[in-house]
Design a protein around this motif. Structure first.
Motif, PDB file in Angstrom:
ATOM      1  N   GLU A 117      -4.830  18.285  22.727  1.00  0.00           N
ATOM      2  CA  GLU A 117      -4.940  18.082  24.237  1.00  0.00           C
ATOM      3  C   GLU A 117      -4.286  18.991  24.837  1.00  0.00           C
ATOM      4  O   GLU A 117      -3.191  18.945  24.696  1.00  0.00           O
ATOM      5  CB  GLU A 117      -4.658  16.614  24.607  1.00  0.00           C
ATOM      6  CG  GLU A 117      -5.745  15.533  23.679  1.00  0.00           C
ATOM      7  CD  GLU A 117      -5.692  14.356  24.627  1.00  0.00           C
ATOM      8  OE1 GLU A 117      -4.648  13.972  25.282  1.00  0.00           O
ATOM      9  OE2 GLU A 117      -6.527  13.415  24.266  1.00  0.00           O
TER      10      GLU A 117
ATOM     11  N   GLN B 290      -4.337   8.524  34.634  1.00  0.00           N
ATOM     12  CA  GLN B 290      -4.969   8.425  32.975  1.00  0.00           C
ATOM     13  C   GLN B 290      -4.368   9.175  32.027  1.00  0.00           C
ATOM     14  O   GLN B 290      -4.681   9.184  30.987  1.00  0.00           O
ATOM     15  CB  GLN B 290      -6.408   8.910  33.133  1.00  0.00           C
ATOM     16  CG  GLN B 290      -6.553  10.675  33.390  1.00  0.00           C
ATOM     17  CD  GLN B 290      -6.857  11.107  34.900  1.00  0.00           C
ATOM     18  OE1 GLN B 290      -6.058  10.434  35.666  1.00  0.00           O
ATOM     19  NE2 GLN B 290      -7.818  11.872  35.102  1.00  0.00           N
ATOM     20  N   TYR B 291      -3.173   9.714  32.561  1.00  0.00           N
ATOM     21  CA  TYR B 291      -2.225  10.527  31.406  1.00  0.00           C
ATOM     22  C   TYR B 291      -1.025   9.755  31.221  1.00  0.00           C
ATOM     23  O   TYR B 291       0.006   9.989  31.636  1.00  0.00           O
ATOM     24  CB  TYR B 291      -1.840  11.862  31.882  1.00  0.00           C
ATOM     25  CG  TYR B 291      -2.911  12.514  32.430  1.00  0.00           C
ATOM     26  CD1 TYR B 291      -4.420  12.550  32.081  1.00  0.00           C
ATOM     27  CD2 TYR B 291      -2.863  13.364  33.600  1.00  0.00           C
ATOM     28  CE1 TYR B 291      -5.311  13.301  32.471  1.00  0.00           C
ATOM     29  CE2 TYR B 291      -3.740  13.985  34.290  1.00  0.00           C
ATOM     30  CZ  TYR B 291      -4.968  13.898  33.771  1.00  0.00           C
ATOM     31  OH  TYR B 291      -6.085  14.607  34.418  1.00  0.00           O
TER      32      TYR B 291
ATOM     33  N   LYS C 258      -9.622  14.992  31.015  1.00  0.00           N
ATOM     34  CA  LYS C 258      -8.214  15.067  31.413  1.00  0.00           C
ATOM     35  C   LYS C 258      -7.546  16.148  32.257  1.00  0.00           C
ATOM     36  O   LYS C 258      -7.019  16.046  33.096  1.00  0.00           O
ATOM     37  CB  LYS C 258      -7.468  15.091  30.035  1.00  0.00           C
ATOM     38  CG  LYS C 258      -7.374  13.500  29.562  1.00  0.00           C
ATOM     39  CD  LYS C 258      -6.298  13.073  28.462  1.00  0.00           C
ATOM     40  CE  LYS C 258      -6.214  11.899  28.058  1.00  0.00           C
ATOM     41  NZ  LYS C 258      -5.167  11.468  27.097  1.00  0.00           N
TER      42      LYS C 258
END
Length: 167
Positions: A48, A67-68, A97
């Motif tokens: 990622e 969202q992280y 992301k």
């Protein structure tokens, strides 16, 4: 599926002296700088990743990584002193992301982003939030989502932009 590794966090100066393979997100924190010229960035297939630059002194605004979860909220300001010139970013980013390259709060003074080629971004090619940084002579080819995104009042010029879809 992707492997989530701790981010490479830059709080001082990082000069890229050779081509670089990322195994996680490269995040330049407020007060930190990155300098890269004539380099190629790739990332491990299972990583990622992407490159995220947060400018300024960390006092003005907040960038929330809702969202992280591992990053939480980071304060940033306007400014920065970063250079990415004549670089190629191949297959960077993470679906839903991270864009291949994200610029937050960067000003056109002391920041130089030019002659950048973004190939096969795994999310969007380039995202620019806030600030008035300029992008010069940029090519974005075949991102999964958007070629380029601007938001949060970004007020800089984007010129010499080439968008290519080969599929």
């Amino acid at each position: 599926s992707n492997i989530v590794r701790p981010e490479l966090r830059v709080s001082d100066s990082l000069t890229i002296s050779s081509n670089m393979t990322l195994s996680s997100l490269l995040i330049v924190l407020p007060g930190g700088t990155i300098s890269a010229e004539n380099k190629t960035f790739t990332q491990d297939a299972d990583a990622e990743g992407g490159i995220l630059i947060l400018a300024g002194d960390g006092s003005t605004d907040t960038y929330g990584f809702d969202q992280y979860s591992s990053l939480g909220t980071i304060n940033y300001g306007s400014g920065g002193s970063n250079t990415i010139k004549s670089c190629t970013l191949n297959s960077l980013g993470t679906l839903d992301k991270y864009s291949a390259l994200t610029l937050v709060g960067c000003s056109k003074t002391n920041n130089s982003f030019e002659n950048i080629i973004v190939n096969d971004a795994k999310d969007s090619g380039i995202s620019i939030y806030d600030g008035d940084v300029e992008l010069c002579t940029t090519t974005i080819r075949d991102p999964v989502y958007n070629y380029i995104k601007t938001n949060w009042g970004h007020d800089g010029l984007v010129h010499g932009l080439t968008l290519t879809a080969t599929e």
